[in-house]
Each structure stands twice: as structure tokens, then as C-alpha cells.
Enzyme design. Structure first.
Site, PDB file in Angstrom:
ATOM      1  N   HIS A 134       3.563   0.148  -2.672  1.00 28.91           N
ATOM      2  CA  HIS A 134       3.899  -1.275  -2.781  1.00 28.91           C
ATOM      3  C   HIS A 134       5.404  -1.564  -2.798  1.00 28.91           C
ATOM      4  O   HIS A 134       5.886  -2.401  -3.554  1.00 28.91           O
ATOM      5  CB  HIS A 134       3.245  -1.866  -4.023  1.00 28.91           C
ATOM      6  N   ASN A 165       0.834  -1.199   0.000  1.00 28.64           N
ATOM      7  CA  ASN A 165       0.000   0.000   0.000  1.00 28.64           C
ATOM      8  C   ASN A 165       0.876   1.259   0.000  1.00 28.64           C
ATOM      9  O   ASN A 165       2.054   1.203  -0.321  1.00 28.64           O
ATOM     10  CB  ASN A 165      -1.005  -0.002   1.162  1.00 28.64           C
ATOM     11  N   ARG A 166       0.300   2.399   0.390  1.00 30.75           N
ATOM     12  CA  ARG A 166       0.950   3.690   0.183  1.00 30.75           C
ATOM     13  C   ARG A 166       1.579   4.254   1.445  1.00 30.75           C
ATOM     14  O   ARG A 166       1.075   4.055   2.551  1.00 30.75           O
ATOM     15  CB  ARG A 166      -0.073   4.694  -0.370  1.00 30.75           C
ATOM     16  N   HIS A 176      -1.107  -9.963  -3.916  1.00 30.36           N
ATOM     17  CA  HIS A 176      -1.820  -9.077  -4.844  1.00 30.36           C
ATOM     18  C   HIS A 176      -2.381  -9.803  -6.064  1.00 30.36           C
ATOM     19  O   HIS A 176      -2.242  -9.316  -7.189  1.00 30.36           O
ATOM     20  CB  HIS A 176      -0.905  -7.940  -5.287  1.00 30.36           C
ATOM     21  N   GLU A 227      -6.488  -7.691  -0.303  1.00 32.91           N
ATOM     22  CA  GLU A 227      -5.115  -7.699   0.190  1.00 32.91           C
ATOM     23  C   GLU A 227      -5.128  -7.545   1.716  1.00 32.91           C
ATOM     24  O   GLU A 227      -5.435  -6.470   2.222  1.00 32.91           O
ATOM     25  CB  GLU A 227      -4.327  -6.555  -0.444  1.00 32.91           C
ATOM     26  N   ASP A 267     -11.101   1.336  -3.431  1.00 31.64           N
ATOM     27  CA  ASP A 267      -9.647   1.146  -3.301  1.00 31.64           C
ATOM     28  C   ASP A 267      -9.274   1.623  -1.903  1.00 31.64           C
ATOM     29  O   ASP A 267      -8.553   2.596  -1.728  1.00 31.64           O
ATOM     30  CB  ASP A 267      -8.896   1.919  -4.366  1.00 31.64           C
TER      31      ASP A 267
END
Length: 383
Positions: free
Chosen positions: A135, A109-110, A206, A344, A278
């Protein structure tokens, strides 16, 4: 239902006892024409197959630890591949944005603006999802060759050592990852990691799933349930704003089974920011670290059902919003808009910069662990 084998051998994994099994078999080992057999960065890449007596198969590429195929029966007994991907290694190497089937790390993720601090030291990461890091960076774990330690019909164990400073992250990190196919059609992933320097870690898987078969249309009719009464809202760059909000009376509420497409077009700010779903959902758990139910999703047309169980506190549901038909995948099929979903299991996005979120810090002497099970089954035809 069964959570799969106890896998006693997993519990004894260590640097001294993990060795490559002499009985290993992998596809393409002697076939120079195999599209997945190659040498990358001086390391051998090949496909490794897992299978059980129910007809289920999982094909694993040790490049990026990618799951290339998951072959699952439908209600009629027809076996189809339910994950998106490619037919050649080169396509996985050249794809800079599609994380099809990959292990994600060092941080899934971010991370906001590609920056975080530990004990007063700031670390700068590669910005690959402007203005943020995503990621693990452009050369994250999805683009490295994993060492295969052991392979049998029901499991494969792999290892990777991430160097101190790799993609900007501190510490030499050693990661063990085991994929297991159980007798009752469960796909289990076990992760372990240690470090020699304080760092952050958030590993995830993923795969892009379509339970009607890869390339068979969109997934808007798939019915999703999430064991989560709250989520972490994001800003327009998809970074959490730091709060945890209830899903009740919002399009984020999947506490009851709901079609993915039922509310995805609503003019909700969160759906606008994500171009659909998302987001990270906060799983309802009696206590942290328990292996518990996280999600269930079914495809009415095929009758396939997938349940997700995890030890993690969160799950990212992604509705394939950035797929647009430009990617040519398996058998030349173009992957159209929202033709797959991802589930995820994870810690929360941007946790290194969010003091109120569960910590993702790993220190020397500690061990990171994470288990997820994708459990497949078939429903009777009730249409």
C-alpha cells in the site's frame, strides 16, 4: 440505474484552473476542541462534509483523504455509519496497519520483496508487510495531508504531489482526487495522475464496510456477488504466482450471490494463505477501461445494498481477517474478527514484476485515470 452526475467540471481539471472555492465550508474550522482539527506537517487538517437530500452523508478527512463516516439509511429509514474508523485524528495517525477509509498509493496492494525495475533501473521500496511492500509504504498516501482545492455539499476535490524518491518510487507525481456524493446515494471517486519520470501507479480506496453499521458484529452473513470468473492465486506471502485461474468449483466463486461466511472455513490453500479472503479478482470486461459493474453486496438484517462500478481491471476482496478485537474504534467499539469487508478496485498486485498482468507503468506525457462508484440502495424485507 444512474451512474451519477456527469461532473463536467472534472473534465477541465488542470493546474491552471483548480482553485479553492471561496464558498468552502468545513466542520471544525473554528472549534479548537474538534478532534479532527489540527496542523500536521505545517498543513491544516479538518473534516469536510458531503450531503444530499436523501439523508446520506460522507465525512472526509484531508489527512490521508480518509472517509471517516458514510451515513446511509436502512430499510426502516434508520441512518447509520457503515464504515469503520476512529473518533480522533490521533488514532488515524498512530494506526500503522489499519488503512481505515484511506486513499492508497503510490501503489495499492503488494509488490514482491519491495523491489521492481524500469528500463534496467532497480528501485527499492520500504518493506512494511514482510517480506513485501504494501500500500505504498508506511508513509504512503494514507498518511499525508492532501490540499483541498474545492469543497461543496456534493463534492470535494483534493491534490497531492508525491516527490521523486518518496517511499522509493521514481518521479514527481501529481495526483488529483475528487469525491462526489450523487443525488441517488452514489459515492464516486475520480483519480487523475501525471508524472515527470517513468514510474508505477495503482491507486485505490480502502474503506472497511459493515452494512449493518460500524462495530455491529461480523459480516459473515453479507451476501456478495463479484463480476469475475477468474482470480490471481497467491503464494503464502500473498504475492500472485503469475497465473490467472477460473473461480469455478472453488471457494473463490462469487459469480452467484453467496454469503461471505459460507465457504470461508474450508480447507482451501488460498483461504489458508489469506486467513480468509484477501485476493484479487479479474473482472469480466468487454474492453479495458470501461466503467462497468464489479460487485454487489447486501446485508440481510439492515437491507442495505452496495454495488461497485469501476474502470479498473481488478478488485481486491478482503474479509477483515486481521481484525481481532484489539482495535478500539468509534464510540469505543472494538472491531472484532471479520467485522468488515473491503472492495478495493485496482490493477493487479505485483504488476511491476508480472509481465503478463495489465501494466501499471505511467510515463511522462501520459495521464492515469481511475473511477469507482460505491452505489447504495435499500432492499425490501424478504426475510
Amino acid at each position: 440505474m444512474s451512474m451519477g452526475k456527469s461532473l463536467l467540471w472534472i473534465c477541465c481539471i488542470s493546474l491552471s484552473c483548480m482553485v479553492l472555492s471561496s464558498s468552502n465550508e468545513k466542520s471544525g474550522e473554528s472549534d479548537a476542541q474538534d478532534p479532527f482539527t489540527a496542523t500536521v506537517d505545517g498543513k491544516e487538517v479538518a473534516i469536510y462534509k458531503l450531503k444530499n437530500d436523501k439523508g446520506m452523508e460522507i465525512h472526509v478527512l484531508n489527512y490521508g483523504g480518509r472517509v471517516v463516516k458514510i451515513m446511509v439509511p436502512d430499510r426502516e429509514g434508520s441512518i447509520d455509519d457503515v464504515v469503520l474508523g476512529f473518533d480522533r485524528l490521533e488514532d488515524y495517525q498512530e494506526s500503522s496497519e489499519a488503512y481505515f477509509g484511506a486513499v492508497i498509493g503510490r501503489y495499492g496492494n503488494r509488490i514482491a520483496k519491495g523491489s521492481f525495475s524500469l528500463d534496467g533501473t532497480s528501485y527499492a521500496l520500504a518493506i512494511n508487510n514482510e517480506p513485501n511492500a504494501l500500500h505504498g509504504g508506511p508513509a504512503g498516501f494514507h498518511h499525508v495531508v492532501w490540499e483541498v482545492l474545492e469543497h461543496h455539499d456534493d463534492h470535494i476535490a483534493m491534490k497531492y504531489i508525491a516527490k521523486d524518491g518518496e517511499e522509493g518510487y521514481p518521479g514527481n507525481m501529481e495526483i488529483f482526487m475528487t469525491y462526489t456524493l450523487t443525488d441517488d446515494n452514489g459515492f464516486r471517486i475520480d483519480y487523475e495522475a501525471t508524472t515527470d519520470k517513468k514510474t508505477v501507479v495503482n491507486l485505490t480506496h480502502h474503506s472497511f464496510f459493515n452494512l449493518n453499521g460500524a462495530g455491529s458484529g461480523d459480516v459473515m452473513d453479507h451476501i456478495l456477488e463479484l463480476n469475475a470468473s477468474a482470480f490471481t492465486p497467491v503464494d503464502k506471502t500473498l504475492i500472485p504466482v503469475g497465473t490467472i485461474l477460473p473461480v469455478a468449483n472453488t471457494p473463490m466463486d462469487f459469480t452467484r450471490p453467496t454469503a461471505i461466511g459460507e465457504r470461508i472455513g474450508e480447507g482451501d490453500e488460498q483461504l489458508t494463505f489469506g486467513r480468509g479472503y484477501d485476493h484479487n479478482w479479474v473482472l469480466d470486461k468487454a474492453e479495458p477501461g470501461l466503467l462497468t459493474f464489479a460487485a454487489a453486496i447486501t446485508a440481510p438484517a439492515s437491507g442495505r445494498k452496495m454495488e461497485v462500478f469501476t474502470t479498473e481491471p481488478g478488485i481486491q476482496f478482503y474479509s477483515g481477517n486481521f481484525l481481532n478485537g484489539s482495535v478500539s474504534g468509534k464510540d469505543g467499539k472494538n472491531y472484532i474478527h471479520r467485522s468488515a469487508f473491503c472492495l478495493e478496485t485496482q490493477h493487479f498486485p505485483d504488476s511491476p514484476n508480472q509481465e503478463t498482468f495489465p501494466s501499471t507503468v505511467l510515463s511522462p506525457g501520459e495521464k492515469y485515470t481511475h473511477t469507482v462508484i460505491y452505489q447504495f440502495s435499500v432492499l425490501a424485507d424478504t426475510r
